[in-house]
Design a protein around this motif. Structure first.
Motif, PDB file in Angstrom:
ATOM      1  N   MET B   1       1.091  -1.064  -0.033  1.00 43.32           N
ATOM      2  CA  MET B   1       0.065   0.104   0.132  1.00 43.32           C
ATOM      3  C   MET B   1       0.895   1.340   0.078  1.00 43.32           C
ATOM      4  N   ILE B   2       0.483   2.213  -0.635  1.00 43.86           N
ATOM      5  CA  ILE B   2       1.047   3.633  -0.636  1.00 43.86           C
ATOM      6  C   ILE B   2       0.226   4.363  -0.109  1.00 43.86           C
ATOM      7  N   LEU B   3       0.847   5.316   0.877  1.00 36.23           N
ATOM      8  CA  LEU B   3       0.034   6.196   1.899  1.00 36.23           C
ATOM      9  C   LEU B   3       0.687   7.716   1.435  1.00 36.23           C
ATOM     10  N   VAL B   4      -0.372   8.567   0.942  1.00 38.06           N
ATOM     11  CA  VAL B   4       0.084   9.773   0.205  1.00 38.06           C
ATOM     12  C   VAL B   4      -0.777  11.024   0.969  1.00 38.06           C
ATOM     13  N   LYS B   5       0.138  12.055   1.553  1.00 35.26           N
ATOM     14  CA  LYS B   5      -0.427  13.184   2.217  1.00 35.26           C
ATOM     15  C   LYS B   5      -0.386  14.232   0.893  1.00 35.26           C
ATOM     16  N   LEU B   6      -1.774  14.821   0.831  1.00 36.90           N
ATOM     17  CA  LEU B   6      -1.698  15.979  -0.015  1.00 36.90           C
ATOM     18  C   LEU B   6      -1.842  17.219   0.916  1.00 36.90           C
ATOM     19  N   GLY B   7      -0.697  17.838   1.000  1.00 32.20           N
ATOM     20  CA  GLY B   7      -0.506  19.084   1.987  1.00 32.20           C
ATOM     21  C   GLY B   7      -1.624  20.114   1.605  1.00 32.20           C
ATOM     22  N   GLY B   8      -2.265  20.765   2.707  1.00 33.34           N
ATOM     23  CA  GLY B   8      -2.910  21.878   2.582  1.00 33.34           C
ATOM     24  C   GLY B   8      -2.343  22.900   1.946  1.00 33.34           C
ATOM     25  N   SER B   9      -0.886  23.043   2.017  1.00 34.69           N
ATOM     26  CA  SER B   9      -0.409  24.337   1.121  1.00 34.69           C
ATOM     27  C   SER B   9      -0.410  23.889  -0.241  1.00 34.69           C
ATOM     28  N   VAL B  10      -0.505  22.682  -0.611  1.00 40.25           N
ATOM     29  CA  VAL B  10      -0.439  22.265  -2.286  1.00 40.25           C
ATOM     30  C   VAL B  10      -1.787  22.691  -2.916  1.00 40.25           C
ATOM     31  N   ILE B  11      -2.943  22.001  -2.273  1.00 38.00           N
ATOM     32  CA  ILE B  11      -4.256  22.059  -2.956  1.00 38.00           C
ATOM     33  C   ILE B  11      -5.125  23.147  -2.237  1.00 38.00           C
ATOM     34  N   THR B  12      -4.588  23.947  -1.506  1.00 38.37           N
ATOM     35  CA  THR B  12      -5.270  25.222  -1.231  1.00 38.37           C
ATOM     36  C   THR B  12      -4.291  26.479  -1.341  1.00 38.37           C
ATOM     37  N   ASP B  13      -4.759  27.646  -1.333  1.00 41.73           N
ATOM     38  CA  ASP B  13      -3.842  28.816  -1.096  1.00 41.73           C
ATOM     39  C   ASP B  13      -4.172  29.024   0.438  1.00 41.73           C
ATOM     40  N   LYS B  14      -3.075  28.905   1.028  1.00 45.71           N
ATOM     41  CA  LYS B  14      -3.203  28.716   2.483  1.00 45.71           C
ATOM     42  C   LYS B  14      -3.422  30.295   3.195  1.00 45.71           C
ATOM     43  N   ALA B  15      -3.195  31.320   2.266  1.00 46.96           N
ATOM     44  CA  ALA B  15      -3.283  32.521   2.744  1.00 46.96           C
ATOM     45  C   ALA B  15      -4.828  33.147   2.429  1.00 46.96           C
ATOM     46  N   LYS B  16      -5.526  32.607   1.661  1.00 50.06           N
ATOM     47  CA  LYS B  16      -6.606  32.911   1.109  1.00 50.06           C
ATOM     48  C   LYS B  16      -7.984  32.051   1.659  1.00 50.06           C
ATOM     49  N   LEU B  17      -8.869  32.447   2.527  1.00 46.26           N
ATOM     50  CA  LEU B  17      -9.873  31.646   2.999  1.00 46.26           C
ATOM     51  C   LEU B  17     -10.511  30.835   1.904  1.00 46.26           C
ATOM     52  N   ARG B  18     -10.699  29.407   2.246  1.00 43.83           N
ATOM     53  CA  ARG B  18     -11.422  28.576   1.461  1.00 43.83           C
ATOM     54  C   ARG B  18     -11.160  28.631  -0.021  1.00 43.83           C
ATOM     55  N   THR B  19      -9.896  28.539  -0.567  1.00 40.28           N
ATOM     56  CA  THR B  19      -9.263  28.712  -2.001  1.00 40.28           C
ATOM     57  C   THR B  19      -8.748  27.390  -2.342  1.00 40.28           C
ATOM     58  N   PHE B  20      -9.589  26.341  -3.084  1.00 37.06           N
ATOM     59  CA  PHE B  20      -8.995  25.290  -3.389  1.00 37.06           C
ATOM     60  C   PHE B  20      -8.522  25.403  -4.757  1.00 37.06           C
ATOM     61  N   LYS B  21      -7.349  24.873  -4.827  1.00 42.88           N
ATOM     62  CA  LYS B  21      -6.631  24.823  -6.039  1.00 42.88           C
ATOM     63  C   LYS B  21      -6.927  23.479  -6.952  1.00 42.88           C
ATOM     64  N   ARG B  22      -8.063  23.651  -7.533  1.00 38.21           N
ATOM     65  CA  ARG B  22      -8.431  22.381  -8.324  1.00 38.21           C
ATOM     66  C   ARG B  22      -7.549  21.703  -9.492  1.00 38.21           C
ATOM     67  N   SER B  23      -6.969  22.792 -10.340  1.00 42.78           N
ATOM     68  CA  SER B  23      -6.105  22.504 -11.113  1.00 42.78           C
ATOM     69  C   SER B  23      -4.665  21.695 -10.672  1.00 42.78           C
ATOM     70  N   SER B  24      -4.212  22.176  -9.478  1.00 38.49           N
ATOM     71  CA  SER B  24      -3.235  21.624  -9.094  1.00 38.49           C
ATOM     72  C   SER B  24      -3.500  20.338  -8.408  1.00 38.49           C
ATOM     73  N   CYS B  25      -4.696  20.122  -7.970  1.00 30.27           N
ATOM     74  CA  CYS B  25      -5.217  18.842  -7.427  1.00 30.27           C
ATOM     75  C   CYS B  25      -5.341  17.902  -8.450  1.00 30.27           C
ATOM     76  N   ASP B  26      -6.076  18.472  -9.656  1.00 25.88           N
ATOM     77  CA  ASP B  26      -6.358  17.529 -10.913  1.00 25.88           C
ATOM     78  C   ASP B  26      -4.963  16.945 -11.388  1.00 25.88           C
ATOM     79  N   ARG B  27      -3.745  17.635 -11.359  1.00 23.61           N
ATOM     80  CA  ARG B  27      -2.620  17.254 -11.815  1.00 23.61           C
ATOM     81  C   ARG B  27      -2.099  16.057 -11.011  1.00 23.61           C
ATOM     82  N   LEU B  28      -2.201  16.321  -9.616  1.00 22.50           N
ATOM     83  CA  LEU B  28      -1.521  15.434  -8.681  1.00 22.50           C
ATOM     84  C   LEU B  28      -2.626  14.105  -8.633  1.00 22.50           C
ATOM     85  N   ALA B  29      -3.746  14.065  -9.053  1.00 27.78           N
ATOM     86  CA  ALA B  29      -4.648  12.992  -9.133  1.00 27.78           C
ATOM     87  C   ALA B  29      -4.186  12.296 -10.263  1.00 27.78           C
ATOM     88  N   LYS B  30      -3.994  13.009 -11.261  1.00 27.49           N
ATOM     89  CA  LYS B  30      -3.340  12.216 -12.547  1.00 27.49           C
ATOM     90  C   LYS B  30      -1.995  11.505 -12.133  1.00 27.49           C
TER      91      LYS B  30
END
Lengths: 258, 258
Positions: B1-30
């Motif tokens: 099994m492989i266990l992966v943490k997707l850091g909050g600093s990668v999939i969101t903009d940590k400085a801007k309230l509730r900002t999901f970086k969908r395109s980054s997440c899509d690339r990581l999902a691929k």
């Protein structure tokens, strides 16, 4: 405690895939603000669950690997509805938190094998309002199965013996004939097991993987044993849910055990 | 099994309230599609959790009733992020299902008192990919507390002994000095406890209620005991996560126990 089911037919358009009726939900959330006791809430999956679940036979459990994508997709969809309901409740001053069925129960053959009241109890103790919902759940014998909102209603009622249980539906209650086909159909104000047995059975036009109104009333008969009062009210008629949860008389069918 | 943490600093903009970086997440999902073993995923809360949690002192547990509204609101917000991640994964052919921390664990004093591996195991057995996340959770002594994504990472690693654990962060790994302030800072390819003790400590500029990179590496040291390889890779550099989960060499810091 007051346990309320927000029917999938009230908070979604059951005929149109993934259509949340936010304004209806907001109105019901405001009406719930009149409750004179702590609340627990369960909502149906409506068009966020039943349509795709039926299409891919998810209610029959695991039969083919191609279902798994749809298990994930339907779980995601019902959580989208759940988030909508949570937002509506929170915006209307109810401190609502999600308790998915699988976080409180283990399932076998489509029924609950083990229930952990703590999953809800911890939220009550904090002064939060737990919100559960109909979902696709892991099932020890079927691989996965559907846990209906009504199944969760029964488990919560059994564990917590609420004073009042309200099923908020898209009808005034149970009629002695199908009111859509028979204009002389009369609302039954109080319904017990023998009265139910004598009723004509009809099927709903829209997809539902968790049974007809007949099945719902049978579940309500089981629930009625664990609470002081168990009733159906029409969530589409403004004010009725509010009256029910504040203890006032309201147009409804009260289901009594025995 | 492989266990992966997707850091909050990668999939969101940590400085801007509730900002999901969908395109980054899509690339990581691929990129996760290249994994050569079944996956378990945990994601941070990023700006869907930390900002409001810090503002209302949720990491300190229950101190005043006015926090409860924010407990409900932050729980809802992190579930909104979770739904975004699930959608991204599902759209990229990963059969992802949510496993919130409280459905797998009970908490006391901000740590896990009891962990139920079944909550994840049932999903693995079905061929689904469990996705957990950082969350506000009921806590037996504090009322509520923060369960960080990293805390879930440790619990899952302990229970399942994954072959590989990858922390996907917004840095290449751990440096021997702060790379933002010192141009001569060098990436440490392999880090153990004694090397960590000698490093200069710096604090992140953005809100984080679950500790600095120093705390993260300490957690990784604990995790490294339960897996063959435990590493940090930069999720903002295309291809690195894909290389890591397919077993190829990649720029990273590998954390080794002892």
């Amino acid at each position: 405690m007051i346990l309320v089911k927000l029917g999938g037919s009230v908070i979604t358009d059951k005929a149109k895939l993934r259509t949340f009726k936010r304004s209806s939900c907001d109105r019901l959330a405001k009406e719930l603000g009149r409750a004179n006791a702590p609340l627990a809430i369960v909502h149906g999956a409506g068009s966020f669950g039943h349509i795709e679940a039926k299409k891919h036979n998810l209610h029959k459990g695991f039969t083919t690997k191609s279902q798994l994508h749809h298990v994930a997709a339907v779980q995601r969809d019902v959580r989208e509805l759940n988030l909508g309901v949570l937002a509506s409740l929170i915006d209307n001053h109810i401190r609502a938190v999600a308790v998915p069925p699988a976080s409180a129960a283990k399932f076998r053959s489509g029924v609950i094998r083990q229930f952990d009241p703590d999953a809800f109890g911890r939220m009550f103790d904090l002064g939060l309002t737990p919100v559960s919902f109909g979902d696709v759940v892991p099932d020890e014998s079927m691989g996965f199965s559907i846990c209906s909102g009504d199944l969760m209603m029964e488990a919560i009622a059994k564990a917590f013996h609420p004073r009042l249980v309200v099923f908020c539906a898209d009808v005034d209650g149970v009629y002695d004939a199908d009111p859509k086909r028979n204009r002389k159909a009369q609302l039954i104000p109080e319904l017990d097991k023998s009265r139910l047995a004598g009723l004509e059975r009809t099927e709903s036009a829209n997809a539902d993987v968790t049974g007809s109104i007949y099945g719902k009333v049978e579940r309500m008969l089981a629930i009625a044993k664990h609470c002081e009062k168990c009733m159906i009210v029409n969530g589409n008629v403004p004010g009725r849910l509010g009256k029910a949860v504040s203890g006032l008389d309201v147009v409804s069918t009260v289901v009594v055990p025995g």
